[in-house]
Design a protein around this motif. Structure first.
Motif, PDB file in Angstrom:
ATOM      1  N   ALA A 113       0.836  -1.209   0.000  1.00 14.45           N
ATOM      2  CA  ALA A 113       0.000   0.000   0.000  1.00 14.45           C
ATOM      3  C   ALA A 113       0.871   1.260   0.000  1.00 14.45           C
ATOM      4  O   ALA A 113       0.481   2.283  -0.569  1.00 14.45           O
ATOM      5  N   SER A 114       2.035   1.178   0.617  1.00 12.91           N
ATOM      6  CA  SER A 114       2.937   2.337   0.605  1.00 12.91           C
ATOM      7  C   SER A 114       3.411   2.619  -0.821  1.00 12.91           C
ATOM      8  O   SER A 114       3.482   3.769  -1.244  1.00 12.91           O
ATOM      9  N   GLU A 115       3.728   1.533  -1.550  1.00 13.12           N
ATOM     10  CA  GLU A 115       4.128   1.713  -2.955  1.00 13.12           C
ATOM     11  C   GLU A 115       2.965   2.289  -3.761  1.00 13.12           C
ATOM     12  O   GLU A 115       3.149   3.163  -4.618  1.00 13.12           O
ATOM     13  N   ASP A 132     -15.696   3.188  10.208  1.00 11.00           N
ATOM     14  CA  ASP A 132     -15.367   1.943  10.913  1.00 11.00           C
ATOM     15  C   ASP A 132     -14.224   1.166  10.256  1.00 11.00           C
ATOM     16  O   ASP A 132     -13.856   0.089  10.717  1.00 11.00           O
ATOM     17  N   ASN A 133     -13.673   1.686   9.183  1.00 12.45           N
ATOM     18  CA  ASN A 133     -12.568   1.009   8.495  1.00 12.45           C
ATOM     19  C   ASN A 133     -11.255   1.415   9.172  1.00 12.45           C
ATOM     20  O   ASN A 133     -10.429   2.150   8.639  1.00 12.45           O
ATOM     21  N   LEU A 134     -11.079   0.891  10.394  1.00 13.63           N
ATOM     22  CA  LEU A 134      -9.995   1.369  11.250  1.00 13.63           C
ATOM     23  C   LEU A 134      -8.606   1.114  10.664  1.00 13.63           C
ATOM     24  O   LEU A 134      -7.718   1.957  10.767  1.00 13.63           O
ATOM     25  N   HIS A 135      -8.426  -0.063  10.041  1.00 11.54           N
ATOM     26  CA  HIS A 135      -7.098  -0.361   9.492  1.00 11.54           C
ATOM     27  C   HIS A 135      -6.725   0.648   8.407  1.00 11.54           C
ATOM     28  O   HIS A 135      -5.610   1.187   8.403  1.00 11.54           O
ATOM     29  N   ALA A 136      -7.661   0.891   7.489  1.00 11.11           N
ATOM     30  CA  ALA A 136      -7.356   1.837   6.402  1.00 11.11           C
ATOM     31  C   ALA A 136      -7.063   3.227   6.986  1.00 11.11           C
ATOM     32  O   ALA A 136      -6.111   3.899   6.555  1.00 11.11           O
ATOM     33  N   ILE A 137      -7.820   3.630   7.993  1.00 10.43           N
ATOM     34  CA  ILE A 137      -7.591   4.958   8.604  1.00 10.43           C
ATOM     35  C   ILE A 137      -6.188   5.009   9.226  1.00 10.43           C
ATOM     36  O   ILE A 137      -5.467   6.002   9.084  1.00 10.43           O
ATOM     37  N   GLU A 138      -5.779   3.902   9.869  1.00 11.47           N
ATOM     38  CA  GLU A 138      -4.427   3.859  10.465  1.00 11.47           C
ATOM     39  C   GLU A 138      -3.347   3.948   9.391  1.00 11.47           C
ATOM     40  O   GLU A 138      -2.342   4.649   9.551  1.00 11.47           O
ATOM     41  N   VAL A 139      -3.560   3.205   8.296  1.00  4.32           N
ATOM     42  CA  VAL A 139      -2.571   3.239   7.210  1.00  4.32           C
ATOM     43  C   VAL A 139      -2.488   4.650   6.622  1.00  4.32           C
ATOM     44  O   VAL A 139      -1.391   5.206   6.462  1.00  4.32           O
ATOM     45  N   ARG A 190      -0.736   6.957   9.027  1.00  5.12           N
ATOM     46  CA  ARG A 190       0.699   6.665   9.038  1.00  5.12           C
ATOM     47  C   ARG A 190       1.408   7.287   7.819  1.00  5.12           C
ATOM     48  O   ARG A 190       2.540   7.751   7.895  1.00  5.12           O
ATOM     49  N   LYS A 191       0.711   7.306   6.691  1.00  3.87           N
ATOM     50  CA  LYS A 191       1.318   7.819   5.466  1.00  3.87           C
ATOM     51  C   LYS A 191       1.140   9.326   5.307  1.00  3.87           C
ATOM     52  O   LYS A 191       1.498   9.887   4.270  1.00  3.87           O
ATOM     53  N   GLY A 192       0.569   9.982   6.327  1.00  3.35           N
ATOM     54  CA  GLY A 192       0.547  11.443   6.317  1.00  3.35           C
ATOM     55  C   GLY A 192      -0.777  12.097   5.991  1.00  3.35           C
ATOM     56  O   GLY A 192      -0.855  13.327   5.876  1.00  3.35           O
TER      57      GLY A 192
HETATM   58  C1  COA Z   1      -6.056  -0.325   2.901  1.00  4.14           C
HETATM   59  C2  COA Z   1      -5.057  -1.293   2.317  1.00  4.14           C
HETATM   60  C3  COA Z   1      -4.828  -1.000   0.828  1.00  4.14           C
HETATM   61  C4  COA Z   1      -3.729  -1.147   3.075  1.00  4.14           C
HETATM   62  O1  COA Z   1      -2.845  -2.138   2.623  1.00  4.14           O
HETATM   63  P1  COA Z   1      -1.973  -2.994   3.659  1.00  4.14           P
HETATM   64  O2  COA Z   1      -1.287  -4.068   2.889  1.00  4.14           O
HETATM   65  O3  COA Z   1      -2.865  -3.412   4.746  1.00  4.14           O
HETATM   66  O4  COA Z   1      -0.940  -1.926   4.198  1.00  4.14           O
HETATM   67  P2  COA Z   1       0.648  -2.076   4.154  1.00  4.14           P
HETATM   68  O5  COA Z   1       1.066  -3.290   4.861  1.00  4.14           O
HETATM   69  O6  COA Z   1       1.115  -1.900   2.753  1.00  4.14           O
HETATM   70  O7  COA Z   1       1.089  -0.827   5.030  1.00  4.14           O
HETATM   71  C5  COA Z   1       1.153   0.454   4.485  1.00  4.14           C
HETATM   72  C6  COA Z   1       1.781   1.366   5.508  1.00  4.14           C
HETATM   73  O8  COA Z   1       0.941   1.504   6.652  1.00  4.14           O
HETATM   74  C7  COA Z   1       1.625   1.066   7.823  1.00  4.14           C
HETATM   75  N1  COA Z   1       0.655   0.353   8.656  1.00  4.14           N
HETATM   76  C8  COA Z   1       0.080  -0.835   8.398  1.00  4.14           C
HETATM   77  N2  COA Z   1      -0.768  -1.148   9.391  1.00  4.14           N
HETATM   78  C9  COA Z   1      -0.704  -0.152  10.283  1.00  4.14           C
HETATM   79  C10 COA Z   1      -1.345   0.104  11.534  1.00  4.14           C
HETATM   80  N3  COA Z   1      -2.236  -0.746  12.041  1.00  4.14           N
HETATM   81  N4  COA Z   1      -1.054   1.257  12.193  1.00  4.14           N
HETATM   82  C11 COA Z   1      -0.174   2.139  11.683  1.00  4.14           C
HETATM   83  N5  COA Z   1       0.486   1.941  10.510  1.00  4.14           N
HETATM   84  C12 COA Z   1       0.203   0.816   9.810  1.00  4.14           C
HETATM   85  C13 COA Z   1       2.745   0.175   7.342  1.00  4.14           C
HETATM   86  O9  COA Z   1       3.814   0.162   8.262  1.00  4.14           O
HETATM   87  C14 COA Z   1       3.113   0.847   6.027  1.00  4.14           C
HETATM   88  O10 COA Z   1       3.877   2.015   6.251  1.00  4.14           O
HETATM   89  P3  COA Z   1       5.471   2.073   5.910  1.00  4.14           P
HETATM   90  O11 COA Z   1       5.613   1.481   4.527  1.00  4.14           O
HETATM   91  O12 COA Z   1       5.750   3.527   5.968  1.00  4.14           O
HETATM   92  O13 COA Z   1       6.131   1.233   6.954  1.00  4.14           O
HETATM   93  C15 COA Z   1      -5.528  -2.766   2.472  1.00  4.14           C
HETATM   94  O14 COA Z   1      -5.611  -3.093   3.849  1.00  4.14           O
HETATM   95  C16 COA Z   1      -6.869  -3.059   1.812  1.00  4.14           C
HETATM   96  O15 COA Z   1      -6.957  -3.237   0.617  1.00  4.14           O
HETATM   97  N6  COA Z   1      -7.941  -3.112   2.642  1.00  4.14           N
HETATM   98  C17 COA Z   1      -9.243  -3.434   2.180  1.00  4.14           C
HETATM   99  C18 COA Z   1      -9.814  -2.385   1.272  1.00  4.14           C
HETATM  100  C19 COA Z   1      -9.889  -1.030   1.928  1.00  4.14           C
HETATM  101  O16 COA Z   1     -10.349  -0.888   3.040  1.00  4.14           O
HETATM  102  N7  COA Z   1      -9.434  -0.046   1.168  1.00  4.14           N
HETATM  103  C20 COA Z   1      -9.472   1.346   1.595  1.00  4.14           C
HETATM  104  C21 COA Z   1     -10.824   1.900   1.336  1.00  4.14           C
HETATM  105  S1  COA Z   1     -10.883   3.644   1.648  1.00  4.14           S
END
Ligand code: COA
Length: 165
Positions: free
Chosen positions: A101-103, A127-134, A137-139
């Protein structure tokens, strides 16, 4: 090796539609109802919907390939102002957690710069907590929230997040 390519033809768009259906049903079941997922996939991510977006609404899609196999996709729309709309950022389950996802976001920022934009914004389910965290994290920063009526008796309850280039 990860490769990110802009889609060039209808066949690739069909592949994205198939992948989208798979990813949406696998990742959103804990956030929205099955009925709403089906409705949203048809309305926003079916082949016909995406064809309409790309032909008439300035959207474009990029495929994400891992060792040549499609594993994710990005949807973008340059706005008429200084913003790029990141409409979709999706990876299938087996490809998550590896920094891909970073790429993908790096490519999004490149695309925005190439289009002369100053920021990238997106909407994400509250409620998409993981995406919000990512995104955080990316700014990206949460700048607002919005409830959108998408018809069919469904709403999207989202944050708006923004990244300044
Ligand atoms: C959202 C999504 C694309 C992220 O991809 P991912 O593979 O889970 O994320 P990555 O492992 O590539 O991590 C990306 C960055 O976030 C960071 N990160 C990952 N999980 C994290 C967390 N829980 N807290 C903080 N940072 C986090 C990683 O360290 C990485 O940063 P870095 O490269 O600077 O170290 C993926 O989870 C997804 O497709 N989810 C389902 C669909 C979705 O919800 N899409 C978004 C809709 S708006």
């Amino acid at each position: 090796m990860t490769d990110i390519q802009r889609l060039e033809n209808d066949g690739q768009l069909k592949e994205i539609a198939e992948l989208a259906e798979k990813i949406w049903h696998e990742c959103f079941t804990e956030i929205i109802s099955e009925e709403q997922i089906c409705y949203m996939v048809e309305k926003f991510q079916s082949y016909n919907a995406m064809r309409e977006q790309t032909e008439n609404q300035d959207y474009y899609y990029l495929g994400v390939y891992e060792n040549g196999v499609l594993c994710g996709y990005i949807g973008l729309k340059p706005e008429h102002d200084s913003r790029m709309f990141l409409s979709k950022l999706y990876l299938e389950k087996g490809s998550r957690g590896k920094g891909t996802a970073s790429e993908m976001l790096g490519r999004v920022f490149d695309e925005a710069r190439k289009n002369g934009k100053k920021s990238v914004y997106l909407t994400v389910n509250k409620d998409n907590l993981h995406a919000i965290e990512v995104y955080t994290r990316k700014g990206f920063e949460i700048i607002d929230s919005v409830v959108t009526d998408i018809g069919g008796g469904f709403v999207m309850d989202d944050y708006i997040m923004q990244y300044r280039l």
